[in-house]
Design a protein around this motif. Sequence first.
Motif, PDB file in Angstrom:
ATOM      1  N   LEU A 295       0.839  -1.217   0.000  1.00 14.15           N
ATOM      2  CA  LEU A 295       0.000   0.000   0.000  1.00 14.15           C
ATOM      3  C   LEU A 295       0.864   1.253   0.000  1.00 14.15           C
ATOM      4  O   LEU A 295       0.591   2.227  -0.705  1.00 14.15           O
ATOM      5  N   GLY A 296       1.935   1.199   0.784  1.00 18.60           N
ATOM      6  CA  GLY A 296       2.832   2.346   0.846  1.00 18.60           C
ATOM      7  C   GLY A 296       3.444   2.624  -0.514  1.00 18.60           C
ATOM      8  O   GLY A 296       3.472   3.774  -0.977  1.00 18.60           O
ATOM      9  N   ALA A 297       3.919   1.563  -1.174  1.00 19.93           N
ATOM     10  CA  ALA A 297       4.556   1.751  -2.482  1.00 19.93           C
ATOM     11  C   ALA A 297       3.552   2.280  -3.499  1.00 19.93           C
ATOM     12  O   ALA A 297       3.861   3.179  -4.299  1.00 19.93           O
ATOM     13  N   ILE A 298       2.322   1.729  -3.461  1.00 23.14           N
ATOM     14  CA  ILE A 298       1.293   2.227  -4.390  1.00 23.14           C
ATOM     15  C   ILE A 298       1.040   3.709  -4.130  1.00 23.14           C
ATOM     16  O   ILE A 298       0.944   4.515  -5.052  1.00 23.14           O
ATOM     17  N   SER A 299       0.936   4.063  -2.842  1.00 29.29           N
ATOM     18  CA  SER A 299       0.711   5.471  -2.487  1.00 29.29           C
ATOM     19  C   SER A 299       1.786   6.366  -3.077  1.00 29.29           C
ATOM     20  O   SER A 299       1.500   7.427  -3.641  1.00 29.29           O
ATOM     21  N   VAL A 300       3.040   5.925  -2.932  1.00 32.88           N
ATOM     22  CA  VAL A 300       4.151   6.740  -3.409  1.00 32.88           C
ATOM     23  C   VAL A 300       4.024   6.963  -4.920  1.00 32.88           C
ATOM     24  O   VAL A 300       4.061   8.100  -5.400  1.00 32.88           O
ATOM     25  N   ILE A 301       3.849   5.859  -5.648  1.00 38.18           N
ATOM     26  CA  ILE A 301       3.858   5.970  -7.111  1.00 38.18           C
ATOM     27  C   ILE A 301       2.583   6.629  -7.622  1.00 38.18           C
ATOM     28  O   ILE A 301       2.610   7.547  -8.442  1.00 38.18           O
ATOM     29  N   TYR A 302       1.453   6.196  -7.078  1.00 38.49           N
ATOM     30  CA  TYR A 302       0.166   6.739  -7.518  1.00 38.49           C
ATOM     31  C   TYR A 302       0.114   8.241  -7.237  1.00 38.49           C
ATOM     32  O   TYR A 302      -0.253   9.045  -8.097  1.00 38.49           O
ATOM     33  N   GLY A 303       0.524   8.595  -6.012  1.00 37.27           N
ATOM     34  CA  GLY A 303       0.533  10.016  -5.665  1.00 37.27           C
ATOM     35  C   GLY A 303       1.436  10.800  -6.593  1.00 37.27           C
ATOM     36  O   GLY A 303       1.087  11.886  -7.074  1.00 37.27           O
ATOM     37  N   VAL A 328       6.276   6.966   4.684  1.00 36.83           N
ATOM     38  CA  VAL A 328       6.129   6.676   6.109  1.00 36.83           C
ATOM     39  C   VAL A 328       5.688   5.227   6.293  1.00 36.83           C
ATOM     40  O   VAL A 328       6.213   4.495   7.135  1.00 36.83           O
ATOM     41  N   ILE A 329       4.725   4.821   5.448  1.00 35.23           N
ATOM     42  CA  ILE A 329       4.218   3.448   5.592  1.00 35.23           C
ATOM     43  C   ILE A 329       5.266   2.435   5.156  1.00 35.23           C
ATOM     44  O   ILE A 329       5.418   1.374   5.766  1.00 35.23           O
ATOM     45  N   ILE A 330       6.011   2.762   4.104  1.00 33.11           N
ATOM     46  CA  ILE A 330       7.081   1.848   3.682  1.00 33.11           C
ATOM     47  C   ILE A 330       8.068   1.651   4.832  1.00 33.11           C
ATOM     48  O   ILE A 330       8.432   0.527   5.186  1.00 33.11           O
ATOM     49  N   GLY A 331       8.471   2.759   5.433  1.00 33.25           N
ATOM     50  CA  GLY A 331       9.412   2.659   6.547  1.00 33.25           C
ATOM     51  C   GLY A 331       8.799   1.922   7.719  1.00 33.25           C
ATOM     52  O   GLY A 331       9.453   1.098   8.367  1.00 33.25           O
ATOM     53  N   PHE A 332       7.528   2.198   7.958  1.00 30.98           N
ATOM     54  CA  PHE A 332       6.851   1.590   9.097  1.00 30.98           C
ATOM     55  C   PHE A 332       6.812   0.064   8.957  1.00 30.98           C
ATOM     56  O   PHE A 332       6.954  -0.671   9.930  1.00 30.98           O
ATOM     57  N   SER A 333       6.632  -0.419   7.714  1.00 31.17           N
ATOM     58  CA  SER A 333       6.465  -1.862   7.519  1.00 31.17           C
ATOM     59  C   SER A 333       7.725  -2.631   7.904  1.00 31.17           C
ATOM     60  O   SER A 333       7.668  -3.837   8.107  1.00 31.17           O
ATOM     61  N   SER A 334       8.858  -1.925   8.018  1.00 33.79           N
ATOM     62  CA  SER A 334      10.082  -2.634   8.367  1.00 33.79           C
ATOM     63  C   SER A 334      10.061  -3.125   9.808  1.00 33.79           C
ATOM     64  O   SER A 334      10.980  -3.812  10.243  1.00 33.79           O
ATOM     65  N   LEU A 335       9.028  -2.786  10.551  1.00 39.55           N
ATOM     66  CA  LEU A 335       8.942  -3.214  11.942  1.00 39.55           C
ATOM     67  C   LEU A 335       8.978  -4.728  12.048  1.00 39.55           C
ATOM     68  O   LEU A 335       9.304  -5.291  13.090  1.00 39.55           O
ATOM     69  N   ILE A 336       8.643  -5.387  10.945  1.00 38.41           N
ATOM     70  CA  ILE A 336       8.568  -6.844  10.980  1.00 38.41           C
ATOM     71  C   ILE A 336       9.913  -7.474  11.306  1.00 38.41           C
ATOM     72  O   ILE A 336       9.985  -8.546  11.887  1.00 38.41           O
ATOM     73  N   SER A 337      11.001  -6.785  10.928  1.00 41.09           N
ATOM     74  CA  SER A 337      12.305  -7.425  11.089  1.00 41.09           C
ATOM     75  C   SER A 337      13.064  -6.920  12.305  1.00 41.09           C
ATOM     76  O   SER A 337      14.225  -7.238  12.474  1.00 41.09           O
ATOM     77  N   VAL A 338      12.394  -6.112  13.122  1.00 36.25           N
ATOM     78  CA  VAL A 338      13.130  -5.518  14.237  1.00 36.25           C
ATOM     79  C   VAL A 338      13.355  -6.548  15.332  1.00 36.25           C
ATOM     80  O   VAL A 338      12.415  -7.067  15.908  1.00 36.25           O
ATOM     81  N   ILE A 432      11.721  -4.989  -2.863  1.00 39.23           N
ATOM     82  CA  ILE A 432      11.107  -4.594  -4.140  1.00 39.23           C
ATOM     83  C   ILE A 432      10.320  -3.298  -3.966  1.00 39.23           C
ATOM     84  O   ILE A 432      10.440  -2.354  -4.755  1.00 39.23           O
ATOM     85  N   ALA A 433       9.527  -3.247  -2.885  1.00 41.80           N
ATOM     86  CA  ALA A 433       8.735  -2.039  -2.630  1.00 41.80           C
ATOM     87  C   ALA A 433       9.641  -0.838  -2.444  1.00 41.80           C
ATOM     88  O   ALA A 433       9.326   0.276  -2.882  1.00 41.80           O
ATOM     89  N   THR A 434      10.788  -1.072  -1.784  1.00 39.88           N
ATOM     90  CA  THR A 434      11.707   0.044  -1.583  1.00 39.88           C
ATOM     91  C   THR A 434      12.228   0.553  -2.915  1.00 39.88           C
ATOM     92  O   THR A 434      12.312   1.768  -3.146  1.00 39.88           O
ATOM     93  N   VAL A 435      12.555  -0.374  -3.801  1.00 37.94           N
ATOM     94  CA  VAL A 435      13.051   0.030  -5.112  1.00 37.94           C
ATOM     95  C   VAL A 435      11.987   0.856  -5.832  1.00 37.94           C
ATOM     96  O   VAL A 435      12.270   1.914  -6.415  1.00 37.94           O
TER      97      VAL A 435
END
Lengths: 516, 499
Positions: A295-303, A328-338, A432-435
């Motif tokens: 969703l974050g990646a879509i937001s970035v590109i779509y926006g 913000v959401i892309i960064g937030f999703s990294s919580l999974i690996s903390v 991939i989303a980060t790219v």
Amino acid sequence: MNGLISIIVFIPILASIIILALLRNDKLIRRFSFSIVSIELILTIFAFSLYDKAKGGIQLVDFIEGWIPIKGFNANYLVGIDGLSAPLVLLSGILGAAAVWGSWRIKNRVKEYFALLLFLQGVVIGVFVSLDLLLFFIFWEAELIPMYFLISIWGSGRAHYSAAKFVIFTLFAGALLIIGILAIYLSQGINSFTMVSIPELNLQGIPELMAGANLLIPVSIIFWLFFISFAIKLPLWPLHSWLPDAHTDAPTAVSVMLAGILLKMGGYGIFRISLGFFKNSSFNFDIAAPILVILGAISVIYGAILTIRQTDLKRLIAFSSVSHMGYVIIGFSSLISVVSINDTLALNGAALQLFTHGTITGLAFLLVGLVYDRTHTRYIPDLGGLTSKMPIIAVFFLIAGFGSLGLPGLSGFVAELMIFLGTFQVGNIFAIATVIGVFGVVLAAGYTLWMIQRSFFGNKPSKESPVSKDFETLSDMHILDVLPVLVLTIPIFVVGIYPRLLTDIIEIGIREMFLL
Amino acid sequence: MSFQDFLIISPEIVISFTAISVFLLDLFINNKKFLVNVSIAGLLFSFILTLGLSNGWLIESPGVYAFFSSIKLDEFSLFFKVLIILSGVAVIGSSGEYISSNIESKGEFLGLLLLSITGMLLLVSSVELITVWVSLELTAIPLVALVALGKNDTSLEASLKFLILSAVSSVVILYGLVFLYGYSGSTYFNDIFSYISSTTSSPEDLIVLNYGLLIGIILLVLGISFKLAAFPFQMWVPDVYQGAPTPITAYLSVVSKAAGFAVLLRIIYSVLGGNDFSVILSNLFSIIAVFSMTIGNVMALRQNDIKRLLAYSTIAHAGYLLIGVASLNISGIGENLYSGPQGVLYYLAGYAFTNLTAFLLIIGVSKSIGTFELSGFAGLRKKSPLTSFVLAVSVISLLGIPPTVGFMSKIFIFSAAVNTNLTWLAIVGVINSVISAYYYLRILKIVFVDPENNQSEIKVSKSISLITLIGMIGILLLGLFPSLILEIAEIAVMSIVNI
């Protein structure tokens, strides 16, 4: 009991009551509001600097027990700041000052205007400092009253439509929020509104209680109730449609507030609640985090793509906000690996992005307001060659633009870099989303530079343009406009050059959410 | 029958005597302002007596029966008596000007209103079926005449509609009462309760053996929905609210509704207690609540007459209140055992402040602008800033945004619903309040944004200004400190629960 945070929250609210009830003279009201936000700015800087990084945790706590002491409905008055909210309080002080200082041109219904603007600033700070869920929700909803009036009375275009759309979207977000809050509060083993644990006061917060709680409704439903609510506010694709309308039709100062701090309410909620409450609960982020990052990646590109196509300066910046909040959401999703303190880089970046976007976009809206005051149009094809007439505005516009596209040395760069580095390390779909997200920066460079090129450089407006007639009489920035512009520009440079000023404190806040 | 029996109903006696003296004085006195003062004096005296009853000045303590156990004075009835009397004071106190210019038969107006108030006061304290029905009639019949007292044809039409539907609902209620009596063998709430709780052990048996009782209860609930302005007896509301004299509309929307909820709660908690009827009832109330909210909110979207708009809004609010009624905590676990009814009481108190403020302002403003069309309120802000501010506060409270009492009431109601596993109902409720934003915002837009379209000066009488200011302070105060009412509400609810 310290009092400072309560004073910060209630000074603007009290000031708005004083303006409504006592003051009559427009000039006096203006001066009064100017001084109130100046005091507020000093107080927020003071509170920010008082935060003791060595000690960490929640500080400057004000606690009144039993504000609603009904059996089975124990809400307290509890405010304070931690590493997450301190930068946002500071941001509110800065943006509030910029918005009020930048409103000296308002001639229509001055009294109500400044009263509502101050009230807005007070309740939004209230959202950031509340540590009791019910109090948080009260401030969250109270923001609607001033916003509705500010947009629909002083707005342009379809002001009432946009204002009502804003209110209805936010009310819907609030509706989901309150169901989530009640579901958590009424679950066995929780029965508390306290959002964080404060050992000094013997308060156990929901994050701690969530682990052993027997929840009323499945934890994943509660998570999504909260998340959708915050995603509307942020806004995240596909819930963003209120934002362009509200931004475009709002008066300048309100756009500044809206982009600068109101969107951050959503971001703050995502960190404080979606992360803080659910990280230690039985909620499984393994499924949620990939959805978030997509969703974050879509937001970035779509926006970004929509931004390129915009021809209205304000609408353009509004859509770019959708794109930037996607990070913000892309960064937030990294919580999974903390798993350790070293993995929070992207989360820190996302929290920093809230601050940097607030100042950069706030500045952009303020400058668009200045341009519009002179040209009376925001339609980009009608503009052009404005640099020759307003060089100072152009310089600051370039700063805002470069900040927005992430030029090194300005604050936007730091936040986005942290997000990209941190999230890429998670691997798989996150990489991939980060790219894809990085590609958004390229688009950002495109739309920002193209917009500046078309409006500030290039040829003078053509004969058909309404601007061409008075083009020679266009003036540059007024001396009174320097102050609000500077107060937003300074943080962009300071944070860009010395990001540790904020990242150190944000890191403490994020670390404590993971109980690391 | 002892002297104490008469002490217990002394507030009712005082008001009915005031009503009769108003009728008589009307024949001899030309200064009709005096009649208003007499009515208010009577109400205030009865308010003092009510306080006396609750504080132990007149009787030892609440919780006593009177008149062969057909009337019970407990904290619950005292709560509603205070609410009804104060609302009556607000309505009559602010309608002096309205009466002198719009009503021909001024004495009758006041007298009938006082009689209806007497009926409401009896209704909230009656614990016996026949008394309930007689009090219901006493509240309804004067209202039929009152609705007709407006000078125009719509008023007559409204009155006729009110009469017919009121009669139908009365019959439905009576039919329900007959079933209750026929199956339990008694008309006393306590006897019916002990009959129900003694008959059987398993839930299936309870329903099978007592389906007649169930029919009775359902009929009763449907009939009472007329009083509540809730589905399925909501059709009369818009027409009657529009046609009736505005003070009567205000009275109907607040007092009549409160008394209806009082009866409903008393029947649920005193007659049925916490047994398995409650499950079926909870479902029934949920359905009524969903329909009331949705019908009210959707129909209000396109109204252009402010009285009609608020009429639909009261239907919606009856729906929210019914969420609280539906939130029966059957399993009896959790700290907040009776959060549902407690929320209803708080909601009703807040709603009284909110809706009375809104309606009384409309009385004041519409007198100057001469219309109830929403568009007539355009530019009100400029002509009368204070009035429009107070109106805004009450509309914001109706919409349920902090820091008003409307916000807190909704929180408590929805909290009760979530607490009793009715989360879906709470979700329907919150979505409905989002819908309602559309039409409440329209009022705000017209008052604060639209340019004025007529030059008429707005002059709101002093009494209305004073009462609505008090109302506004109440809205804000109760919104910020809900425990002021909630603690009393808790005691009140506990006084009617039969376990």
